[in-house]
Design an enzyme around this catalytic site. Structure first.
Site, PDB file in Angstrom:
ATOM      1  N   ARG A 120       0.819  -1.239   0.000  1.00  0.00           N
ATOM      2  CA  ARG A 120       0.000   0.000   0.000  1.00  0.00           C
ATOM      3  C   ARG A 120       0.837   1.265   0.000  1.00  0.00           C
ATOM      4  NH1 ARG A 120      -2.929  -2.978   3.728  1.00  0.00           N
ATOM      5  NH2 ARG A 120      -4.695  -4.017   2.753  1.00  0.00           N
ATOM      6  N   HIS A 248       0.986  12.840 -29.879  1.00  0.00           N
ATOM      7  CA  HIS A 248       0.630  11.428 -29.671  1.00  0.00           C
ATOM      8  C   HIS A 248       0.131  10.804 -30.967  1.00  0.00           C
ATOM      9  CE1 HIS A 248       0.093  11.978 -25.051  1.00  0.00           C
ATOM     10  NE2 HIS A 248       1.303  11.565 -25.361  1.00  0.00           N
ATOM     11  N   HIS A 260       8.745  10.280 -28.766  1.00  0.00           N
ATOM     12  CA  HIS A 260       7.748  11.193 -28.195  1.00  0.00           C
ATOM     13  C   HIS A 260       8.150  12.666 -28.362  1.00  0.00           C
ATOM     14  CE1 HIS A 260       4.688  12.546 -25.411  1.00  0.00           C
ATOM     15  NE2 HIS A 260       5.603  13.135 -24.683  1.00  0.00           N
TER      16      HIS A 260
END
Ligand code: NAD
Ligand code: GLY
Length: 355
Positions: A120, A248, A260
């Site tokens: 967690r 994109h 990118h």
């Protein structure tokens, strides 16, 4: 010796500092104070960076082990995260331990997501090694992985406990990756810091790590301003996507042969042209943007890709909402604007002008 540069970030889940210093990787325990490294430290990196920097970093830290993932966007997946969990457990990481994500945006996002969810959530330090990850992905808490259905579709906000930036590691960054980082750096200049654009013609190796400090610091300051104002992207943080709707789509249509940053570079030019086309900015802006992009050595045209295919790819972008186009455009340098429902004919005209 002077203190490392230290920038402060205010975040809802806890503030953190960004330390910037050439050579920092060799002397973190002596130079970085106030972050408290946990009991067990995991240096999580990729197979390229482990021999370059990972082993050296771990050797300077108490009780540290190196864990690696394969190199490449194709490994930014839930399978890699599952392997990282197994490696964390095997290396004895428990809830009081710390993970250092050492690498570019792929390592930062993937390892960051594993750290956000293992037991967690364990402490996370981002140690970015590409220009892009220094000025963008290591700051602001977005972590996550790709799905076969699309990029970054699973993720979380996990603020780091610290971001450690050593610009000296940029010396080994491939030049093509340096230019991709420049695309995001000048994007920050267009959004919020016109003076940053004066540094845009810096070339890797030309100015050395001390000058890179100045470039990286200014670009990070833009990101800090934006994420502090809108940590969960309810508004202004979306402007960080300037050039990305076009970018994109160019990446997808090129089957990712365009990196990118290269696609974002043409996207910045496209966004400026579209801004003028719909009457948002004056006629000088598209030329100014194009000249700055060109000065960094990045492309300003997408060549033989099909404009209609790029348009169709944009229409499935997750940033479009309920099928309505949504672009980040510019009123002027330093004044971005989110514009929805742009006439498709104007968009296609801009795309056709950029072949
Ligand atoms: P990357 O992480 O793939 O790194 C590029 C290449 O350079 C890799 O092969 C890497 O091993 C190598 N490399 C990294 N540092 C090096 C160094 N110092 N010396 C030699 N080689 C080095 O690419 P990137 O451009 O850093 O990151 C792209 C990723 O970042 C994408 O997945 C993107 O979605 C993500 N991203 C995330 C955010 C965010 O807010 N979380 C923002 C922007 C981008
Ligand atoms: N897209 C980059 C960010 O929001 O942090």
């Amino acid at each position: 010796m002077a203190e490392p540069e230290r920038l402060h970030v205010t975040a809802p889940e806890g503030d953190y500092d960004i330390f910037i210093e050439p050579g920092l990787i060799e002397r973190i325990p002596a130079r970085v104070t106030g972050i408290g490294l946990g009991e067990r430290i995991i240096v999580a990196t990729n197979t390229t960076l482990a021999p370059l920097y990972g082993e050296r970093l771990a050797a300077t830290l108490p009780n540290a082990a190196v864990v690696t993932m394969p190199d490449g966007e194709q490994y930014k997946t839930l399978d890699t995260v599952a392997q990282l969990y197994a490696d964390f457990a095997a290396a004895g990481l428990d809830r009081v331990g710390t993970v250092i994500a050492l690498g570019g945006g792929v390592v930062g996002d993937t390892v960051g997501f594993a750290a956000a969810t293992y037991m967690r959530g364990v402490r996370l330090i981002q140690m970015p090694t590409t220009l892009l990850s220094m000025v963008d992905s290591s700051v602001g808490g977005k972590v996550g992985v790709d799905l076969p259905q699309g990029k970054n579709l699973v993720g979380a906000f996990k603020q780091p406990d610290a971001v450690l930036v050593d610009p000296a590691v940029l010396a080994t960054l491939p030049e093509r990756e340096w230019r991709c980082g420049m695309a995001e750096t000048i994007k920050h200049g267009f959004l919020n810091d016109p003076q940053l654009l004066e540094l845009a013609s810096y070339r890797q190796g030309f100015s050395g790590p001390d000058d890179a400090v100045q470039l990286v610091r200014r670009a990070i300051q833009v990101k800090i301003r934006v994420v502090e104002a809108d940590p969960y992207e309810h508004g202004v943080r979306a402007t960080l996507n300037l050039g990305h709707t076009f970018g994109h789509a160019i990446e997808r249509v090129s089957h990712y042969s365009w990196l990118h940053g290269e696609a974002v570079a043409v996207g910045l030019v496209a966004a400026a042209r579209l801004s003028y086309k719909i009457g948002l900015c004056d006629s000088d802006l598209p030329g100014q943007v194009e000249e700055i992009v060109r000065a960094t050595g990045l492309p300003t045209r997408f060549g033989d890709l099909d404009p209609q295919a790029i348009y169709d790819a944009m229409a499935t972008d997750k940033k479009w909402q309920s099928g309505k186009s949504r672009f980040i455009l510019l009123r002027s340098i330093g004044q971005p604007e989110i514009v929805s429902g742009v006439d498709p004919v104007a968009v296609l005209d801009v795309l056709t002008s950029l072949r």
